[in-house]
Every structure is written in structure tokens, then in C-alpha cells.
Design an enzyme around this catalytic site. Structure first.
Site, short mmCIF file in Angstrom:
data_model
loop_
_atom_site.label_atom_id
_atom_site.label_comp_id
_atom_site.label_asym_id
_atom_site.label_seq_id
_atom_site.Cartn_x
_atom_site.Cartn_y
_atom_site.Cartn_z
N LYS A 263 -0.28 6.61 -15.36
CA LYS A 263 0.43 7.57 -14.51
C LYS A 263 1.75 7.93 -15.19
O LYS A 263 2.56 7.05 -15.51
CB LYS A 263 0.69 6.96 -13.13
CG LYS A 263 1.60 7.81 -12.23
CD LYS A 263 1.77 7.20 -10.83
CE LYS A 263 2.81 7.96 -10.02
NZ LYS A 263 3.05 7.37 -8.68
N ASP A 268 9.53 11.55 -9.66
CA ASP A 268 8.82 11.69 -8.39
C ASP A 268 9.82 11.76 -7.25
O ASP A 268 10.29 10.74 -6.75
CB ASP A 268 7.86 10.49 -8.20
CG ASP A 268 7.19 10.49 -6.82
OD1 ASP A 268 7.20 11.55 -6.16
OD2 ASP A 268 6.65 9.44 -6.44
N LYS A 275 11.55 12.09 -0.69
CA LYS A 275 12.00 10.70 -0.58
C LYS A 275 13.45 10.65 -0.10
O LYS A 275 14.20 11.61 -0.32
CB LYS A 275 11.93 10.03 -1.96
CG LYS A 275 10.55 9.68 -2.44
CD LYS A 275 10.61 8.95 -3.77
CE LYS A 275 9.22 8.63 -4.30
NZ LYS A 275 8.44 7.70 -3.46
N ASP A 286 8.70 6.49 -12.74
CA ASP A 286 7.34 6.70 -12.25
C ASP A 286 6.37 7.10 -13.38
O ASP A 286 5.21 7.39 -13.13
CB ASP A 286 7.36 7.76 -11.13
CG ASP A 286 6.29 7.53 -10.08
OD1 ASP A 286 5.76 6.39 -10.01
OD2 ASP A 286 5.98 8.47 -9.33
N ASP A 345 4.03 12.73 -1.21
CA ASP A 345 4.58 11.63 -2.00
C ASP A 345 3.49 10.67 -2.48
O ASP A 345 3.75 9.80 -3.30
CB ASP A 345 5.64 10.89 -1.17
CG ASP A 345 6.57 10.05 -2.04
OD1 ASP A 345 6.52 10.20 -3.27
OD2 ASP A 345 7.33 9.25 -1.46
N GLU A 347 1.34 11.22 -4.61
CA GLU A 347 0.93 12.17 -5.65
C GLU A 347 0.25 11.49 -6.82
O GLU A 347 -0.56 12.10 -7.52
CB GLU A 347 2.15 12.96 -6.15
CG GLU A 347 3.00 12.29 -7.25
CD GLU A 347 3.62 10.96 -6.84
OE1 GLU A 347 3.80 10.75 -5.63
OE2 GLU A 347 3.93 10.14 -7.72
N ARG A 349 -2.04 9.22 -7.05
CA ARG A 349 -3.50 9.15 -6.93
C ARG A 349 -4.14 10.52 -7.14
O ARG A 349 -5.29 10.61 -7.56
CB ARG A 349 -3.88 8.53 -5.58
CG ARG A 349 -3.44 9.32 -4.40
CD ARG A 349 -3.42 8.50 -3.11
NE ARG A 349 -2.28 7.59 -3.03
CZ ARG A 349 -2.08 6.73 -2.03
NH1 ARG A 349 -2.97 6.65 -1.04
NH2 ARG A 349 -1.03 5.94 -2.02
N1 BES Z 1 5.86 6.37 -7.20
C1 BES Z 1 5.70 6.03 -5.84
C2 BES Z 1 5.50 4.53 -5.62
C3 BES Z 1 6.72 3.68 -5.76
C4 BES Z 1 7.68 3.65 -4.78
C5 BES Z 1 6.87 2.86 -6.85
C6 BES Z 1 8.78 2.83 -4.91
C7 BES Z 1 7.95 2.04 -6.97
C8 BES Z 1 8.91 2.01 -6.01
C9 BES Z 1 4.48 6.73 -5.26
O1 BES Z 1 4.23 7.99 -5.77
C10 BES Z 1 4.72 6.88 -3.81
O2 BES Z 1 5.63 7.56 -3.46
N2 BES Z 1 3.91 6.21 -3.01
C11 BES Z 1 4.07 6.24 -1.60
C12 BES Z 1 2.71 6.32 -0.99
C13 BES Z 1 2.73 6.56 0.48
C14 BES Z 1 3.23 7.97 0.77
C15 BES Z 1 1.34 6.38 1.02
C16 BES Z 1 4.79 4.96 -1.19
O3 BES Z 1 4.51 3.91 -1.74
O4 BES Z 1 5.65 5.04 -0.32
ZN ZN Z 2 4.90 8.37 -7.66
MN MN Z 3 5.32 9.47 -4.73
#
Ligand code: BES
Ligand code: ZN
Ligand code: MN
Length: 491
Positions: A263, A268, A275, A286, A345, A347, A349
Site C-alpha cells: 500500500k 491519507d 480525518k 501510509d 477513509d 481507501e 483496501r
Molecule cells: N491508513 C489508515 C489506517 C491507519 C490509521 C494506520 C492510523 C495507522 C494509524 C487507513 O486508511 C484508515 O484510515 N483506516 C480506517 C478504516 C475505517 C474507516 C474502517 C481506520 O482504521 O480508522
Molecule cells: Zn490509509
Molecule cells: Mn484511510
């Protein structure tokens, strides 16, 4: 830095000799050797409790009688026979720090005779080199005043074990891969864009004739129907690129490749599902999955491993603008499944599902994707273990073994049919989020819908790819785990 391994007489002159001492004044082999040369000087010090065997202590001795070398650094190694891996790391870090502060250029390291629980000399040497290189890393590209140059130039491991040379070679290649991953990941997101990832892949491809690069741009993605990937990219002015690094080095050039997919969200912001402001800067990390794939490709090219490996850097940026994709949008992915976006968010996947479909064409032996995919993974496992999700027990076991060998730890999460239920959508084949519970698993479950044509595993490195706080910065994980996994494939 140069590393050597040969059994060395401690009577010979160098800048510094490093030896260990255990708690309760139990002595190491090299301690006894120097004690003999100095006619009992060291044991006298030990008896008067002036040397500490405590982990993390290092005592510098100067101008010992009869000894040609001026400095002896005595490192505390804990209780004899009980030194753990983590303690050994602390010992090496402390020693490295001291050598650096003293501006020492060359040292003979005798900590090869420290016994570490369940580990052999090969491990001792490899781990030491990796730890030294990790400790000496500094990222000062954007500082006006650069950090002082490091004087340390050579470490000699005092051993005649023939395995030590191989351990050094592996460690240096891994350390170079880790360093490359850390450098790219630490870059700010105004510089490290998806096209920057392509540049890095290009630079790497030029270093070996076994490496070559293909780049998929947004036009190609449109033709391929990678609409989920493209949807994420739409809110950004920086176009997406997917870099495909081919390492074709197996004796059978047509052997099925191992495919690694990273990834590469160079930033992000969350998109329209924006966020919160706090710590949002950390979302420059990210792209650590992609960085770790690049680092791993560098390491295996340096080691000239006889394997066919393909590394995919799925570069993209997730920002909100007037053209950005929205919650509610339904996307048709490259493999035909439709996805209802419930949170922009989630994204990673969406980018990965199309990248995972794309790599079907390579008829892979295995596909392993690496992603900073979910905050939920950090909640579940903390910052020490990467999350492992796999549909294949054999592959999962191999990855866990590589994790155990390198201490680049991973822990497997369950992936059973029930989790798919959470991804149901009233309007599309899948929703892109699975609700509050088991978020790291439902993210893996989502991906598993796109990996049915091959043997697959997923590493969620959201908690392990970078450190926060005083030591903020990329860790280079899981380059070490992945490289070890690939080394193991050659055996
Ligand atoms: N890149 C983030 C995951 C992340 C968050 C990694 C904080 C490290 C620290 C990912 O794209 C994301 O935002 N995931 C969301 C998914 C949710 C919306 C289902 C998350 O983990 O909040
Ligand atoms: Zn992300
Ligand atoms: Mn995200």
C-alpha cells in the site's frame, strides 16, 4: 561501515575492544582472555564491584596494563545464560551509542560469546549488524545543520565460525533495505508523492540487471477497469502510479513468482470522510507498505537470491476535493465485484483490491500484501506485532517463522466466513467497511474477496511501520521479515 569476522588475538592493537560481563561477576570468554593479558586487572575491578553486569550498562576502561589497545568497553549482559533477544538489542544499542560518542573508528566485538536464549552465533552476528546499522541511522535531509559524521568505520567480530561471514552479508543487505524503506517513508508528503515512488523504483531497477520496472499510470488503470483504485486518487492533484518491479533471478526463469504488494498512500487525509487534525501528519507514513516492498526488493537483489519476485508499489493519495469520491458511491472493481463506499477513509483496501486483481496475471506462487491498513490493528495488537491475515495455513506459518527468526514480530488474526457478513451492502456486492468490531480482520476479509486465484497473506503494519513520540520515524518494518521469508524460500 565495514564488518569482518575472524578470530583475533586480543593482544593486538585497535581503537577499542568490546567485552561482556554478566551479573554476579560471571565472566565471558573474552573477559578472561583480557584478564590474563592484564594479569588480573579486570577481575580485580570486578571483585571490587566496579564493573556492572546490568543490562544497558557500559563501562569504559582506559590504558590497562600490558594491553596494546587503549580502550576496553565492558558491557553488562545480565544473568549468564538468561540474556534475552530484547536485552541483547539494548546491549548493542548502548555499545553503539558509546562508540559513536567516543568517535571510535575501529572496534573488536567479543559479544559473539554472549549466549542468547535459543539463538546461535549466526543469529548473534546478524542481529548485531542489523542493530548497529539501525542505531546509526539519521534522517537530517531537511535540517540546515546536519548531524555530525559518524567516525565508526569497522567492527571486527571475534569469531572463526564460518557462518559469521554469511550472517554479515545477509545483515548488511537487510540493513540497506531497511534504510531505503526508512528514508522513503520519512520523506515529507509534498516530496514523496506517487510519482516519487516511481522514481525510487526506477533508481533501484537500474542497480541490477535482474531487475526491471513497469509503470501503470491512470490511463492504463482506466483501460484495465481499476475503478476502485482510481476513485481513491480522484480527489488528489497528484496522479496515481503503480510501480511493478520484476526481479527475475530464479535458475528457472519461468518459475512462478512470489508477488509482494505494498500500500503506497503517500498521504491519507481520509478523503471526504476527513480525518481529525491531531497527528494527521503521520499519514505520510501510509505508504510504508510500498516502502517496505522497495526495501525488500533492494535487499534480495543485493543478496542475489535465486528467486523470481515481483514487487508492486501501489502509489496513490487520498484527499478531499470537488472531484473526490464520496460515501455512497458504488465502484466497480477490476474483478467485477461492486463496492459501496461507506467511508472514504477505508481507501487502502480499495487501492489494494484492484492491485491484487492486477497481479493475477503473473500466476503467482504466493501473494503477500503489506499495508498500514487499519487503526483497529493497532488497537488489537499494539505497536510490537504486525497483524497477519491469511487464507493459507502453510504460508501463514512460513511468515510467522520468518517473524520469529528476525524478531520482526507478527501475530495471526482469525479469518473465517462469519466476518464476511459484516461487509454486506444492501446495494452492492460489498461494503468497504465492516462496522466497529474486528476492523483489522474485516479489512482482511474484504481483501480476501479479490485473492481467490492464488495463495495469499496480508500483513497489517499500521502499528509497526513507524514510531511516535521522541523517536518519531519510520522503522523499516517488515523488510527484515519479508527478506527472511524469501531467504527461507531458497533453502
Ligand atoms: N491508513 C489508515 C489506517 C491507519 C490509521 C494506520 C492510523 C495507522 C494509524 C487507513 O486508511 C484508515 O484510515 N483506516 C480506517 C478504516 C475505517 C474507516 C474502517 C481506520 O482504521 O480508522
Ligand atoms: Zn490509509
Ligand atoms: Mn484511510
Amino acid at each position: 561501515m565495514k564488518y569482518q569476522a575472524n578470530s583475533t588475538a586480543l593482544s593486538q592493537s585497535t581503537d577499542c575492544i568490546i567485552i561482556g560481563i554478566y551479573e554476579n561477576n560471571e565472566l565471558t570468554k573474552s573477559f578472561n582472555e583480557i584478564d590474563q593479558i592484564t594479569k588480573g586487572y579486570l577481575s580485580q575491578l570486578a571483585q571490587s564491584q566496579d564493573l556492572s553486569g546490568k543490562i544497558g550498562q557500559a563501562t569504559l576502561l582506559h590504558s590497562l596494563p600490558n594491553l596494546a589497545t587503549k580502550r576496553v568497553l565492558v558491557a553488562g549482559c545480565g544473568k549468564k545464560g538468561e540474556t534475552t533477544e530484547r536485552q541483547f538489542k539494548q546491549i548493542i544499542q548502548r555499545v553503539t551509542q558509546t562508540l559513536k560518542e567516543l568517535n571510535i573508528q575501529q572496534a573488536i566485538n567479543n559479544l559473539t560469546d554472549v549466549e542468547i536464549k535459543d539463538r546461535d552465533l549466526f543469529w548473534n552476528v546478524r542481529f548485531t549488524v542489523e542493530t548497529i546499522e539501525h542505531s546509526l541511522y539519521q534522517f537530517d535531509e531537511f535540517k540546515s545543520k546536519k548531524a555530525d559524521a559518524i567516525s565508526l568505520q569497522e567492527i571486527v567480530f571475534n569469531t572463526d565460525d564460518s557462518q559469521a561471514q554469511q550472517a554479515i552479508a545477509e545483515a548488511q543487505a537487510i540493513a540497506n533495505g531497511v534504510k531505503a524503506a526508512r528514508n522513503i517513508a520519512n520523506m515529507p508528503p509534498n516530496i514523496c508523492t506517487p510519482s516519487y515512488l516511481v522514481e525510487q523504483a526506477k533508481n533501484l531497477a537500474e542497480t541490477s540487471t535482474a531487475l526491471s520496472l513497469d509503470v501503470i499510470d491512470e490511463e492504463d488503470m482506466t483501460k484495465l477497469g481499476m475503478n476502485a483504485y482510481l476513485a481513491v486518487s480522484r480527489g488528489s492533484q497528484n496522479p496515481a502510479y503503480m510501480s511493478i518491479l520484476h526481479f527475475n533471478n530464479a535458475p528457472d526463469k519461468n518459475a512462478k513468482p512470489i508477488v509482494l504488494v505494498g500500500k503506497g498512500l503517500t498521504f491519507d487525509a481520509g478523503g471526504i470522510s476527513l480525518k481529525p487534525a491531531a497527528d494527521m501528519d503521520e499519514m505520510k507514513y501510509d505508504m510504508c507498505g510500498a516502502a517496505s516492498i522497495l526495501g525488500t526488493m533492494k535487499a534480495i537483489a543485493e543478496l542475489n537470491l535465486p528467486l523470481n519476485v515481483i514487487g508492486v508499489l501501489a502509489g496513490c493519495e487520498n484527499l478531499p476535493d470537488g472531484n473526490a469520491y464520496r460515501p455512497g458511491d458504488i465502484l466497480t472493481t477490476m474483478n467485477g465485484l461492486t463496492v459501496e463506499v461507506l467511508n472514504t477513509d477505508a481507501e487502502g483496501r480499495l487501492v489494494l483490491c484492484d492491485a491484487l486483481t492486477y497481479v493475477e496475471r503473473f500466476e503467482p506462487q504466493y501473494v503477500i500484501d503489506v499495508a498500514t491498513l487499519t487503526g483497529a490493528c493497532v488497537v488489537a495488537l499494539g505497536q510490537h506485532n504486525s497483524g497477519l491475515v491469511s487464507t493459507d495455513d502453510v504460508l501463514a506459518e512460513q511468515l510467522l517463522q520468518a517473524a520469529q527468526q528476525t524478531t520482526d514480530k507478527a501475530w495471526r488474526l482469525p479469518l473465517s466466513e462469519e466476518y464476511q457478513e459484516q461487509l454486506k451492502s444492501p446495494f452492492a456486492d460489498l461494503a468497504n467497511i465492516g462496522g466497529r468490531w474486528g476492523g483489522a480482520i474485516t479489512a482482511g476479509a474484504f481483501l480476501s474477496n479479490f485473492t481467490k486465484k492464488y495463495t495469499w497473506a496480508h500483513l497489517d503494519i499500521a502499528g509497526t511501520a513507524w514510531l511516535q513520540g521522541a523517536n518519531k520515524g519510520a522503522t523499516g518494518r517488515p523488510v527484515s521479515l519479508l527478506t527472511q521469508f524469501l531467504i527461507n524460500q531458497t533453502k
